[in-house]
Structure formats: structure tokens, C-alpha cells
Design a protein around this motif. Structure first.
Motif, PDB file in Angstrom:
ATOM      1  N   SER A 192      41.458  43.092  40.941  1.00 35.11           N
ATOM      2  CA  SER A 192      42.698  42.384  40.598  1.00 35.11           C
ATOM      3  C   SER A 192      42.348  40.913  40.391  1.00 35.11           C
ATOM      4  O   SER A 192      41.256  40.466  40.760  1.00 35.11           O
ATOM      5  N   LYS A 193      43.255  40.177  39.829  1.00 35.69           N
ATOM      6  CA  LYS A 193      43.045  38.737  39.650  1.00 35.69           C
ATOM      7  C   LYS A 193      42.881  38.066  41.006  1.00 35.69           C
ATOM      8  O   LYS A 193      42.059  37.163  41.166  1.00 35.69           O
ATOM      9  N   GLU A 194      43.648  38.511  42.004  1.00 34.21           N
ATOM     10  CA  GLU A 194      43.553  37.952  43.348  1.00 34.21           C
ATOM     11  C   GLU A 194      42.168  38.196  43.945  1.00 34.21           C
ATOM     12  O   GLU A 194      41.596  37.312  44.583  1.00 34.21           O
ATOM     13  N   GLU A 211      39.418  38.628  42.266  1.00 29.98           N
ATOM     14  CA  GLU A 211      38.493  37.799  41.498  1.00 29.98           C
ATOM     15  C   GLU A 211      38.516  36.348  42.001  1.00 29.98           C
ATOM     16  O   GLU A 211      37.469  35.733  42.200  1.00 29.98           O
ATOM     17  N   LYS A 264      42.069  47.081  31.436  1.00 25.31           N
ATOM     18  CA  LYS A 264      42.235  45.651  31.701  1.00 25.31           C
ATOM     19  C   LYS A 264      41.028  44.826  31.273  1.00 25.31           C
ATOM     20  O   LYS A 264      41.174  43.698  30.835  1.00 25.31           O
ATOM     21  N   ASN A 267      40.145  40.868  28.615  1.00 25.51           N
ATOM     22  CA  ASN A 267      39.811  39.612  29.274  1.00 25.51           C
ATOM     23  C   ASN A 267      38.324  39.320  29.092  1.00 25.51           C
ATOM     24  O   ASN A 267      37.477  39.951  29.715  1.00 25.51           O
ATOM     25  N   SER A 293      36.304  38.532  32.317  1.00 20.72           N
ATOM     26  CA  SER A 293      36.007  39.721  33.115  1.00 20.72           C
ATOM     27  C   SER A 293      34.896  40.544  32.474  1.00 20.72           C
ATOM     28  O   SER A 293      34.026  41.082  33.168  1.00 20.72           O
TER      29      SER A 293
END
Length: 75
Positions: A15-17, A19, A40, A44, A47
Motif C-alpha cells: 500500500s502507499k502507507e 511504501e 496497481k 505507478n 513503484s
């Protein structure tokens, strides 16, 4: 039952969190067992680059038919 109870392995979900909280800034390097929704990553660039920099021993694709190209028109 979770993966740890069944296999003795601890998995993290990308998740972005995760990361942002990653010590090196690359969760693909910091976590040995990581679950990533492939839909996802292509969206990006950052990513994608981090994923390519990580070393992998094994990658598992579940439901591979959902990753096959679709044809338009025809049959």
C-alpha cells in the motif's frame, strides 16, 4: 486462517502507507513476503522502478487468466 497460522510466514499487503513507512523507501526490498495487486504497479512508474530494483527468488501469480490479453471483436 491467515498465512502465518497456516504456513508460518508473515505477509504484508503493498500500500502507499507501507511504501512511505518502509525504512529504505523500497518495500519490495524491505519485506520478504509481500502481496501486491498487479493492476496497481503498471499505473505507478515509481513503484515499477522499485519493483525492478528488488531481488526476487519467487513470484507467484494467482488467477493468471485474468492477466492474459483480451481480443477485441471476433469470437
Amino acid at each position: 486462517m491467515n498465512f502465518f497460522e497456516k504456513f508460518g510466514l508473515e505477509f504484508h499487503v503493498f500500500s502507499k502507507e507501507l511504501e512511505v513507512a518502509s525504512p529504505s523507501g523500497n518495500p519490495f526490498e524491505d519485506h520478504d513476503h509481500l502481496i501486491v495487486r498487479l493492476i496497481k504497479c503498471p499505473r505507478n512508474q515509481d513503484s515499477q522502478e522499485k519493483l525492478c530494483l528488488a531481488s526476487w527468488d519467487l513470484v507467484v501469480f494467482d488467477e493468471p487468466t485474468s492477466y492474459l490479453p483480451t481480443s477485441s471483436g471476433g469470437k
